[in-house]
Scaffold this motif. Structure first.
Motif, PDB file in Angstrom:
ATOM      1  N   LYS A  34     -22.300 -15.852   8.150  1.00 51.04           N
ATOM      2  CA  LYS A  34     -22.361 -17.164   8.791  1.00 51.04           C
ATOM      3  C   LYS A  34     -23.411 -18.005   8.084  1.00 51.04           C
ATOM      4  O   LYS A  34     -24.556 -17.588   7.920  1.00 51.04           O
ATOM      5  CB  LYS A  34     -22.695 -17.033  10.270  1.00 51.04           C
ATOM      6  N   LYS A  35     -23.003 -19.188   7.633  1.00 52.26           N
ATOM      7  CA  LYS A  35     -23.899 -20.105   6.946  1.00 52.26           C
ATOM      8  C   LYS A  35     -23.877 -21.429   7.692  1.00 52.26           C
ATOM      9  O   LYS A  35     -22.917 -22.185   7.620  1.00 52.26           O
ATOM     10  CB  LYS A  35     -23.443 -20.302   5.498  1.00 52.26           C
ATOM     11  N   GLY A  36     -24.950 -21.678   8.428  1.00 54.93           N
ATOM     12  CA  GLY A  36     -24.967 -22.854   9.282  1.00 54.93           C
ATOM     13  C   GLY A  36     -23.968 -22.677  10.408  1.00 54.93           C
ATOM     14  O   GLY A  36     -23.993 -21.683  11.133  1.00 54.93           O
ATOM     15  N   ASP A  37     -23.056 -23.636  10.541  1.00 56.25           N
ATOM     16  CA  ASP A  37     -22.024 -23.514  11.570  1.00 56.25           C
ATOM     17  C   ASP A  37     -20.692 -23.047  10.981  1.00 56.25           C
ATOM     18  O   ASP A  37     -19.650 -23.128  11.639  1.00 56.25           O
ATOM     19  CB  ASP A  37     -21.827 -24.848  12.281  1.00 56.25           C
ATOM     20  N   LYS A  38     -20.725 -22.558   9.736  1.00 55.88           N
ATOM     21  CA  LYS A  38     -19.505 -22.104   9.080  1.00 55.88           C
ATOM     22  C   LYS A  38     -19.605 -20.631   8.722  1.00 55.88           C
ATOM     23  O   LYS A  38     -20.697 -20.078   8.578  1.00 55.88           O
ATOM     24  CB  LYS A  38     -19.240 -22.922   7.804  1.00 55.88           C
ATOM     25  N   TYR A  39     -18.446 -20.015   8.571  1.00 52.15           N
ATOM     26  CA  TYR A  39     -18.362 -18.637   8.113  1.00 52.15           C
ATOM     27  C   TYR A  39     -17.844 -18.631   6.678  1.00 52.15           C
ATOM     28  O   TYR A  39     -16.929 -19.376   6.336  1.00 52.15           O
ATOM     29  CB  TYR A  39     -17.428 -17.820   9.009  1.00 52.15           C
ATOM     30  N   ILE A  40     -18.458 -17.786   5.848  1.00 54.45           N
ATOM     31  CA  ILE A  40     -18.060 -17.714   4.447  1.00 54.45           C
ATOM     32  C   ILE A  40     -17.899 -16.251   4.033  1.00 54.45           C
ATOM     33  O   ILE A  40     -18.384 -15.344   4.718  1.00 54.45           O
ATOM     34  CB  ILE A  40     -19.089 -18.393   3.518  1.00 54.45           C
ATOM     35  N   SER A  41     -17.234 -16.050   2.925  1.00 54.76           N
ATOM     36  CA  SER A  41     -17.113 -14.710   2.347  1.00 54.76           C
ATOM     37  C   SER A  41     -17.141 -14.841   0.825  1.00 54.76           C
ATOM     38  O   SER A  41     -16.451 -15.687   0.260  1.00 54.76           O
ATOM     39  CB  SER A  41     -15.805 -14.039   2.787  1.00 54.76           C
ATOM     40  N   ASN A  42     -17.941 -14.007   0.193  1.00 52.22           N
ATOM     41  CA  ASN A  42     -18.012 -13.978  -1.261  1.00 52.22           C
ATOM     42  C   ASN A  42     -17.189 -12.838  -1.854  1.00 52.22           C
ATOM     43  O   ASN A  42     -17.250 -12.590  -3.064  1.00 52.22           O
ATOM     44  CB  ASN A  42     -19.468 -13.844  -1.712  1.00 52.22           C
ATOM     45  N   GLU A  43     -16.435 -12.155  -0.999  1.00 53.67           N
ATOM     46  CA  GLU A  43     -15.612 -11.041  -1.453  1.00 53.67           C
ATOM     47  C   GLU A  43     -14.465 -11.545  -2.329  1.00 53.67           C
ATOM     48  O   GLU A  43     -13.971 -12.663  -2.135  1.00 53.67           O
ATOM     49  CB  GLU A  43     -15.051 -10.280  -0.254  1.00 53.67           C
ATOM     50  N   ARG A  44     -14.080 -10.739  -3.291  1.00 57.76           N
ATOM     51  CA  ARG A  44     -12.943 -11.071  -4.141  1.00 57.76           C
ATOM     52  C   ARG A  44     -11.834 -10.052  -3.914  1.00 57.76           C
ATOM     53  O   ARG A  44     -12.106  -8.852  -3.800  1.00 57.76           O
ATOM     54  CB  ARG A  44     -13.355 -11.084  -5.613  1.00 57.76           C
ATOM     55  N   PHE A  45     -10.610 -10.549  -3.871  1.00 59.07           N
ATOM     56  CA  PHE A  45      -9.464  -9.704  -3.587  1.00 59.07           C
ATOM     57  C   PHE A  45      -8.460  -9.770  -4.729  1.00 59.07           C
ATOM     58  O   PHE A  45      -8.412 -10.755  -5.480  1.00 59.07           O
ATOM     59  CB  PHE A  45      -8.793 -10.139  -2.282  1.00 59.07           C
ATOM     60  N   SER A  46      -7.666  -8.735  -4.852  1.00 58.32           N
ATOM     61  CA  SER A  46      -6.634  -8.699  -5.889  1.00 58.32           C
ATOM     62  C   SER A  46      -5.401  -7.999  -5.343  1.00 58.32           C
ATOM     63  O   SER A  46      -5.472  -7.250  -4.360  1.00 58.32           O
ATOM     64  CB  SER A  46      -7.142  -7.968  -7.140  1.00 58.32           C
ATOM     65  N   VAL A  47      -4.275  -8.251  -5.979  1.00 54.85           N
ATOM     66  CA  VAL A  47      -3.030  -7.586  -5.615  1.00 54.85           C
ATOM     67  C   VAL A  47      -2.990  -6.244  -6.332  1.00 54.85           C
ATOM     68  O   VAL A  47      -2.978  -6.182  -7.563  1.00 54.85           O
ATOM     69  CB  VAL A  47      -1.803  -8.442  -6.004  1.00 54.85           C
ATOM     70  N   GLY A  48      -2.986  -5.168  -5.564  1.00 52.06           N
ATOM     71  CA  GLY A  48      -2.952  -3.842  -6.155  1.00 52.06           C
ATOM     72  C   GLY A  48      -1.546  -3.406  -6.508  1.00 52.06           C
ATOM     73  O   GLY A  48      -1.325  -2.730  -7.511  1.00 52.06           O
ATOM     74  N   ALA A  49      -0.570  -3.785  -5.688  1.00 47.87           N
ATOM     75  CA  ALA A  49       0.821  -3.409  -5.924  1.00 47.87           C
ATOM     76  C   ALA A  49       1.724  -4.375  -5.181  1.00 47.87           C
ATOM     77  O   ALA A  49       1.352  -4.919  -4.136  1.00 47.87           O
ATOM     78  CB  ALA A  49       1.080  -1.979  -5.451  1.00 47.87           C
ATOM     79  N   ILE A  50       2.906  -4.596  -5.741  1.00 48.75           N
ATOM     80  CA  ILE A  50       3.861  -5.495  -5.111  1.00 48.75           C
ATOM     81  C   ILE A  50       5.267  -5.107  -5.547  1.00 48.75           C
ATOM     82  O   ILE A  50       5.473  -4.622  -6.665  1.00 48.75           O
ATOM     83  CB  ILE A  50       3.574  -6.976  -5.491  1.00 48.75           C
ATOM     84  N   SER A  51       6.239  -5.252  -4.653  1.00 44.27           N
ATOM     85  CA  SER A  51       7.636  -5.033  -5.019  1.00 44.27           C
ATOM     86  C   SER A  51       8.510  -5.995  -4.227  1.00 44.27           C
ATOM     87  O   SER A  51       8.095  -6.543  -3.205  1.00 44.27           O
ATOM     88  CB  SER A  51       8.066  -3.580  -4.786  1.00 44.27           C
ATOM     89  N   PHE A  52       9.725  -6.183  -4.735  1.00 43.26           N
ATOM     90  CA  PHE A  52      10.628  -7.192  -4.196  1.00 43.26           C
ATOM     91  C   PHE A  52      11.998  -6.596  -3.920  1.00 43.26           C
ATOM     92  O   PHE A  52      12.370  -5.568  -4.482  1.00 43.26           O
ATOM     93  CB  PHE A  52      10.784  -8.350  -5.208  1.00 43.26           C
ATOM     94  N   ASN A  53      12.778  -7.279  -3.060  1.00 44.51           N
ATOM     95  CA  ASN A  53      14.156  -6.849  -2.847  1.00 44.51           C
ATOM     96  C   ASN A  53      15.080  -7.611  -3.801  1.00 44.51           C
ATOM     97  O   ASN A  53      14.627  -8.345  -4.679  1.00 44.51           O
ATOM     98  CB  ASN A  53      14.569  -7.047  -1.382  1.00 44.51           C
ATOM     99  N   ASP A  54      16.382  -7.430  -3.627  1.00 40.35           N
ATOM    100  CA  ASP A  54      17.344  -8.060  -4.528  1.00 40.35           C
ATOM    101  C   ASP A  54      17.351  -9.579  -4.409  1.00 40.35           C
ATOM    102  O   ASP A  54      17.859 -10.270  -5.294  1.00 40.35           O
ATOM    103  CB  ASP A  54      18.753  -7.515  -4.262  1.00 40.35           C
ATOM    104  N   ASN A  55      16.822 -10.104  -3.302  1.00 40.90           N
ATOM    105  CA  ASN A  55      16.743 -11.554  -3.118  1.00 40.90           C
ATOM    106  C   ASN A  55      15.420 -12.129  -3.621  1.00 40.90           C
ATOM    107  O   ASN A  55      15.074 -13.261  -3.328  1.00 40.90           O
ATOM    108  CB  ASN A  55      16.917 -11.911  -1.636  1.00 40.90           C
ATOM    109  N   ARG A  56      14.672 -11.290  -4.363  1.00 42.28           N
ATOM    110  CA  ARG A  56      13.394 -11.706  -4.947  1.00 42.28           C
ATOM    111  C   ARG A  56      12.374 -12.064  -3.864  1.00 42.28           C
ATOM    112  O   ARG A  56      11.530 -12.933  -4.040  1.00 42.28           O
ATOM    113  CB  ARG A  56      13.592 -12.884  -5.915  1.00 42.28           C
ATOM    114  N   GLU A  57      12.434 -11.348  -2.751  1.00 39.98           N
ATOM    115  CA  GLU A  57      11.487 -11.530  -1.658  1.00 39.98           C
ATOM    116  C   GLU A  57      10.535 -10.339  -1.617  1.00 39.98           C
ATOM    117  O   GLU A  57      10.927  -9.204  -1.880  1.00 39.98           O
ATOM    118  CB  GLU A  57      12.216 -11.652  -0.326  1.00 39.98           C
ATOM    119  N   ILE A  58       9.292 -10.605  -1.253  1.00 39.24           N
ATOM    120  CA  ILE A  58       8.286  -9.549  -1.199  1.00 39.24           C
ATOM    121  C   ILE A  58       8.579  -8.607  -0.043  1.00 39.24           C
ATOM    122  O   ILE A  58       8.722  -9.045   1.104  1.00 39.24           O
ATOM    123  CB  ILE A  58       6.878 -10.147  -1.038  1.00 39.24           C
TER     124      ILE A  58
END
Length: 296
Positions: free
Chosen positions: A128-152
């Motif tokens: 919490k910084k002042g009246d706001k919430y913050i995060s310095n964490e970094r995220f990444s996509v570890g794995a992903i796959s799709f169906n035949d309609n190119r949907e996640i």
């Protein structure tokens, strides 16, 4: 030009951006950068098979991406407008308009099927910084796959420590650029072989309804149709959930209050009709400090 089908994005080509942060957790958006677009255009059409140009129309910067149709010898163009970032206005508009034009060509369009990605505070670092919430964490996509309609249909999000903090689906269709094998080898990788055996949509059907907890970001109440990758009779799209969360954050109305008002127990049970009613009511609600008027 149908033979020049744009390939799907790989996990390492997808970036994660924090969208909303509060005391309960944070939400993520998935996006691609301009370098990915350039690389895929080169791969698909060749370095001399595409070109871009920019035009200023009514004060807005547009980008036109043209592709050479080798059969007819004609250039086919698609155009879109950019939005302004917080810094380097012209540069951000140029980059954004280019990325949007590439979306029109199909590069990264599968990201529109992304779910609402919520990381609870217990799984990440929020300050919490002042009246706001913050995060310095970094995220990444570890794995992903799709169906035949190119949907996640399968998605894993990892934090900067290599820990999986979000999972959608339990199957392993065709993983694009799977990094989990490298990042999670220390965890034993016990489920890597299991992912190779079953179709992701079938796995989701078995899992449907078993986990309604929002901590994993899964839409457990929605059983997808294996023929079309999931209908929208129940459950709303990731972008719609982002809009909903933004309105809740603006007005100070609790999600639980909205769910109770419409007689549903989880956001996965929200229908498009309920969503439209809720958004319409929230938009008429004044910002934090005044009682909500979210009547249907």
């Amino acid at each position: 030009m149908e033979k020049d089908l744009i390939r799907l994005l790989r996990a390492e080509e997808i970036e994660c951006r924090i969208a909303i942060v509060n005391e309960k957790g944070l939400s993520l958006l998935l996006y691609k950068d301009a370098r990915v677009d350039q690389r895929i255009l080169d791969e698909t059409f060749g370095a001399f098979g595409w070109k871009r140009s920019h035009q200023c129309i009514d004060g807005n910067l547009y980008c036109t991406v043209e592709i050479l149709d080798r059969e007819s010898g004609e250039w086919v163009s698609k155009q879109d407008v950019g939005t302004t970032g917080y810094t380097e206005k012209e540069k951000s508009q140029a980059s954004d308009s280019f990325k949007r034009a590439c979306f029109n060509w199909g590069i990264g369009r599968e990201l529109y099927s992304a779910p609402f990605i919520w990381i609870p505070a217990a799984k990440t670092s929020i300050q919490k910084k002042g009246d706001k919430y913050i995060s310095n964490e970094r995220f990444s996509v570890g794995a992903i796959s799709f169906n035949d309609n190119r949907e996640i249909v399968f998605l894993e999000i990892m934090d900067s420590h290599g820990q999986v903090v979000y999972t959608l689906g339990q199957g392993n269709g065709i993983h694009q650029g799977d990094r989990r094998q490298k990042a999670s080898r220390k965890e034993g990788g016990a489920d890597q072989g299991r992912h190779q055996d079953k179709h992701p949509v079938q796995e989701q059907e078995k899992a449907g309804g078993q986990e309604m907890e929002p901590r994993d970001g899964q839409k457990g109440g929605h059983n997808p149709d294996p023929q079309n990758g999931g209908d929208r009779k129940y459950g709303i799209s990731g972008p719609q959930e982002i809009v909903l969360m933004a309105e809740l954050n603006r007005t100070g109305v609790a999600l639980e209050e909205v769910l109770e008002r419409y007689g549903i127990g989880d956001i996965s049970q929200m229908t498009p009709i309920i969503y439209n009613k809720a958004i319409a009511a929230l938009k008429q609600t004044k910002p934090k400090g005044r009682k909500s008027g979210t009547a249907a």
